[in-house]
Design an enzyme around this catalytic site. Structure first.
Site, PDB file in Angstrom:
ATOM      1  N   ARG A   1      33.609  32.806  -9.408  1.00 53.68           N
ATOM      2  CA  ARG A   1      32.932  32.116 -10.508  1.00 53.68           C
ATOM      3  C   ARG A   1      31.533  31.697 -10.084  1.00 53.68           C
ATOM      4  O   ARG A   1      30.633  31.607 -10.902  1.00 53.68           O
ATOM      5  CB  ARG A   1      33.742  30.893 -10.955  1.00 53.68           C
TER       6      ARG A   1
ATOM      7  N   LYS B   1      51.473  30.205 -17.467  1.00 55.03           N
ATOM      8  CA  LYS B   1      51.766  31.388 -16.652  1.00 55.03           C
ATOM      9  C   LYS B   1      52.733  32.322 -17.378  1.00 55.03           C
ATOM     10  O   LYS B   1      52.607  33.545 -17.328  1.00 55.03           O
ATOM     11  CB  LYS B   1      52.373  30.972 -15.305  1.00 55.03           C
TER      12      LYS B   1
ATOM     13  N   VAL C   1      57.220  31.984  -5.476  1.00 55.16           N
ATOM     14  CA  VAL C   1      57.725  30.605  -5.509  1.00 55.16           C
ATOM     15  C   VAL C   1      56.660  29.734  -4.832  1.00 55.16           C
ATOM     16  O   VAL C   1      55.496  30.100  -4.806  1.00 55.16           O
ATOM     17  CB  VAL C   1      59.100  30.525  -4.797  1.00 55.16           C
TER      18      VAL C   1
END
Length: 349
Positions: free
Chosen positions: A40, A166, A192
């Protein structure tokens, strides 16, 4: 592992300064690929190069950087140009304070679609999407059987906003491939809690569990259950999902093994680190106390829905289909702690 064929191929890694992304870049470069990374802010290039060096790779001209943001169309066509593969690792950061969950959901979903459109139009062979276990395990009754890739988080229930984002982003990705992909291939990796060697000051949210335990900030552990995985194995799974013929159209849970309670994480630190784990507490905070704290504390509030819930998952699919072989949970946790200590990132009291 490096081959002449890989030397001719460029892989785009989105969110190039992120914890998982840098480890993916290390393994791509070690395998001979050229990497183009989106940032970014291009001011972070030096920081990324330093993290790569910490990980043992002097990237030189084998990596290039391009400014691109998931919220804008600018530069995405240039980013994917001449790339064989895309690892779409970038994702909006979880917010604890927000007025509406759409603040996370819309950027995540739109960002995924922006990358997929650009990849399709540029003739990219396959995109690997970094999804999350949050797209699988929420909104279901407590179950004894481990969750696998056939399950999706119920977004109509009380799933946290970040996990909802998500889930909806990954669903949007699969729908795009089906309706508008025009031959573009897609695989998803659903990690996870990501542990493993920290390379700098940019790391996953799970790392804070270890950091706070080591610094003594965690006076007692909430009764929260989680699976964990080493970031090096998450990166390895991305590369396998990128090239293995059987990975196309599939999602893969990345977990080192069975879920454990946070108090067990604390015990692993105590058992392996000796004196440097002196401030780690293995006590467990009563659920009632945490619920009271949640009335005023946004972090406590985010933990309450997880109390006492078994979050066990299985990586059998990745192990069998892609020959993936992850490190143990204990090794991942210890590697995290050792790297935080080595880089002097544990807060002093």
């Amino acid at each position: 592992m490096s081959t002449d064929k890989n030397n001719q191929q460029t892989v785009l890694v989105t969110g190039g300064a992120g914890f998982i992304a840098v480890h993916c870049t290390i393994q791509l470069l070690n395998a001979g690929y050229k990497v183009r990374a989106t940032l970014r802010n291009l001011d972070r290039e030096a920081q990324v190069r330093n993290m790569l060096l910490e990980g043992g790779v002097d990237a030189g001209e084998r990596i290039s950087f391009i400014q691109a943001d998931l919220s804008s169309d600018i530069n995405w066509a240039e980013a994917v140009k001449d790339c064989t593969y895309v690892l779409h690792v970038a994702s909006p950061t979880p917010k604890l304070k927000f007025t509406h969950e759409d603040e996370m959901i819309i950027p995540a979903r739109e960002g995924v679609l922006r990358v997929l459109r650009a990849a399709r139009d540029a003739g990219v062979k396959r995109v690997v999407l970094t999804s999350a276990i949050g797209a699988i395990v929420y909104g279901h009754p407590n179950q004894k059987e481990p969750f696998d890739e056939t399950t999706w988080t119920d977004t109509t229930g009380d799933a946290p906003a970040y996990q909802k984002s998500k889930t909806l982003a990954e669903r949007a990705a699969w729908e795009f491939i089906e309706k508008e992909g025009k031959g573009l291939e897609l695989s998803a990796v659903n990690p996870v809690g990501v542990m493993g060697p920290v390379l700098g000051e940019d790391y996953s949210h799970s790392i804070y569990i270890i950091k706070n335990m080591l610094s003594g900030k965690t006076a007692a552990c909430p009764k929260v259950n989680s699976c964990f995985v080493d970031v090096r194995d998450v990166a390895d799974l991305h590369l396998r999902a990128m090239t293995h013929p059987a990975a196309n159209g599939e999602r893969f849970i990345a977990t080192a093994g069975e879920s454990i309670w946070l108090a067990e994480v604390a015990k692993i630190l105590k058992n392996n680190l000796g004196e440097v784990a002196a401030k780690v507490s293995t006590k467990q905070i009563p659920n009632t106390l945490l619920r009271i704290a949640a009335l005023t504390d946004p972090i406590a509030k985010s933990i309450v829905p997880l109390l006492g819930i078994i979050m066990n998952t299985t990586s059998a699919k990745a192990i069998e289909l892609l020959d993936w072989s992850p490190r143990s949970t204990e090794e991942a946790i210890v590697a995290t702690a050792e790297s935080l200590i080595r880089l002097n990132l544990v807060d002093k009291p």
